[in-house]
Write an enzyme that holds these catalytic residues in place. Structure first.
Site, PDB file in Angstrom:
ATOM      1  N   SER A   1       0.327  -4.883  -0.442  1.00 58.58           N
ATOM      2  CA  SER A   1      -0.036  -4.435  -1.977  1.00 58.58           C
ATOM      3  C   SER A   1      -1.172  -4.841  -2.573  1.00 58.58           C
ATOM      4  O   SER A   1      -1.613  -4.418  -3.578  1.00 58.58           O
ATOM      5  CB  SER A   1       1.195  -4.857  -2.672  1.00 58.58           C
TER       6      SER A   1
ATOM      7  N   LYS B   1       6.464   3.974  -7.822  1.00 58.36           N
ATOM      8  CA  LYS B   1       4.880   4.101  -7.562  1.00 58.36           C
ATOM      9  C   LYS B   1       4.390   5.319  -7.508  1.00 58.36           C
ATOM     10  O   LYS B   1       4.314   6.215  -8.443  1.00 58.36           O
ATOM     11  CB  LYS B   1       4.671   2.951  -6.441  1.00 58.36           C
TER      12      LYS B   1
ATOM     13  N   HIS C   1       4.068   1.079  -1.355  1.00 61.43           N
ATOM     14  CA  HIS C   1       3.062   1.460  -1.905  1.00 61.43           C
ATOM     15  C   HIS C   1       2.524   2.938  -0.706  1.00 61.43           C
ATOM     16  O   HIS C   1       1.587   3.402  -1.180  1.00 61.43           O
ATOM     17  CB  HIS C   1       1.643   0.606  -1.654  1.00 61.43           C
TER      18      HIS C   1
HETATM   19  C1  LIG Z   1       5.852  -3.151  -6.241  1.00 62.37           C
HETATM   20  C2  LIG Z   1       6.626  -3.675  -4.681  1.00 62.37           C
HETATM   21  C3  LIG Z   1       7.879  -3.739  -4.886  1.00 62.37           C
HETATM   22  C4  LIG Z   1       8.717  -3.684  -6.182  1.00 62.37           C
HETATM   23  O1  LIG Z   1       9.228  -2.359  -6.451  1.00 62.37           O
HETATM   24  P1  LIG Z   1       9.609  -1.986  -7.960  1.00 62.37           P
HETATM   25  O2  LIG Z   1      10.251  -0.652  -8.029  1.00 62.37           O
HETATM   26  O3  LIG Z   1       8.283  -2.080  -8.794  1.00 62.37           O
HETATM   27  O4  LIG Z   1      10.577  -3.244  -8.458  1.00 62.37           O
HETATM   28  C5  LIG Z   1       8.337  -4.184  -3.790  1.00 62.37           C
HETATM   29  N1  LIG Z   1       7.794  -4.258  -2.701  1.00 62.37           N
HETATM   30  C6  LIG Z   1       6.541  -4.071  -2.629  1.00 62.37           C
HETATM   31  C7  LIG Z   1       5.800  -4.423  -1.420  1.00 62.37           C
HETATM   32  C8  LIG Z   1       5.783  -3.826  -3.692  1.00 62.37           C
HETATM   33  O5  LIG Z   1       4.577  -3.570  -3.680  1.00 62.37           O
END
Ligand SMILES: *Cc1c(COP(=O)(O)O)cnc(C)c1O
Length: 387
Positions: free
Chosen positions: A182, A241, A210
């Protein structure tokens, strides 16, 4: 002066501030769009969002309005009690079809999906192998499980091979990784990881947070892109996302999903997301399937940005995606650059410890469908001017 047991917080906050690690919370007015966000009263081009396909602000509103009229807002309880509505159930079916798995399960967030799934798969008798750059929710899930945790150097399958070989005595082995990291925007070496998992009879769990909607011919993520889906046992994704909504999910075999619905504590003991959030995600999933040009254009723009940044001499690490870091090292310098870019009308978040290791602070450029060539040019010009 009255003493309070919370007085220690003053010292801790001052220490964060001294080290340029204190985070300030901005306030956004109106929706966030790739081309524009209003933060603390300033209009900025938005290079900070994970709304990679540009769906969150506008594209899902009709589905939301329509669902809200039928389902109302709150879910009232855990999915196991009264919280799981027909829209949730449809979305779970559609996610399973999309992912090519037997079943899927919705969680309140992607964070909750990781936090709950890992302890449901491994406990004190087991061992977990976790990439050094895995997301905080994976790290916390590992800790919560009580299993032995072996953190292997980022992406280093040679080191991992040795570590796996030395860990024969445990009951179960779980290998867990982000597929698209990320902060650095690089991809996990999934073909090698799948091979190692198979050889050592380890469960392979991947987090496509992502990558869902962005990578792969059909938009399923990096596992599809690299052709390793058959070797993956547990797939975590987020609706929050590229899909522009809110919530997380796990996809896999029916028996895995049945087990998680019984044992994943953030599923069992947390209220279901509003059905309307699921309706928004259903619409987003349709767009992912019907409009592949969104992800194609995004990845082309990202490849162009990466090569032009490298021409300018910036360190972009191993980024191979729409997440493009400009690695600066020092937290203070990074935050100065962020402030400078803001003066140029650009939102480019500075990322500091603990989100990255010490001395690897970076500007995290996040490209989205909706950014234009002119936006990218403005960013490149501003970076040079702030150097
Ligand atoms: C953002 C993210 C999460 C969390 O997801 P949300 O739906 O925002 O809680 C989990 N794993 C990774 C790799 C992320 O970047």
């Amino acid at each position: 002066m009255r003493v309070s047991p919370l007085d220690w917080l003053d010292g801790e906050l001052a220490d964060l501030s001294d080290r340029c690690l204190l985070r300030q919370q901005a306030v956004r007015e109106g929706p966030q769009r790739p081309a524009q966000i209003t933060l603390d009263g300033r209009n900025l081009v938005n290079f900070g969002s994970n709304d990679y396909l540009g769906l969150a602000a506008d594209e899902l509103n009709e589905a939301v309005r329509e669902s809200l009229g039928r389902a109302g807002w709150g879910s009232g309880a855990s999915p196991l009690v009264t919280g799981r509505g027909s829209v949730h159930a449809r979305l779970e079916e559609e996610l399973a079809v999309f992912e090519g798995t037997e079943a899927a399960l919705l969680f309140p967030s992607g964070f909750a999906a990781n936090l709950a799934t890992i302890p449901a798969l491994a406990d004190r008798s087991d061992v977990i192998f976790s990439d050094a750059r895995n997301h905080a929710s994976i790290i916390d899930g590992c800790r919560l499980s009580g299993a032995t945790i072996v953190v292997y150097p980022h992406g280093d399958t040679t080191a991992l091979r040795d570590l796996l070989t030395d860990a024969g005595g445990y009951r179960r082995r779980l290998l867990v990784t982000d597929t698209l990291f990320s902060m650095d925007g690089d991809l996990a070496p999934l073909p090698d990881l799948a091979e190692l998992a198979e050889h050592h009879r380890a469960m392979l769990m991947v987090d496509e947070a992502h990558a869902t909607g962005v990578f792969g011919e059909q938009g399923r993520g990096v596992c599809e892109h690299l052709g390793v889906e058959a070797g993956v046992h547990v797939r975590v994704g987020t609706l929050s996302k590229a899909l522009g909504s809110i919530g997380g999910f796990v996809a896999g075999q029916r028996r895995l999903i049945d087990w998680l619905a019984n044992r994943a504590r953030a599923y069992v003991f947390s209220t279901a997301t509003p059905e309307t959030a699921a309706a928004a995600a259903r619409r987003a999933l349709q767009i992912v399937q019907q409009q592949p040009e969104r992800r194609q254009r995004l990845l082309e723009l990202a490849a162009d940005l990466r090569s032009r940044l490298r021409e300018q001499g910036w360190a972009t690490g191993k980024s191979a995606s729409q997440i493009v870091p400009v690695i600066l090292g020092e937290a203070r310098r990074t935050m100065e650059m962020t402030a400078e870019l803001r003066c140029h009308g650009l939102l480019v978040p500075g990322i500091r410890p603990p989100s990255v290791p010490p001395d690897q602070s970076l500007l995290r450029i996040s490209l989205c469908h909706g950014h234009t060539d002119e936006h990218v040019q403005r960013l490149l010009d501003a970076l040079v001017a702030s150097r």
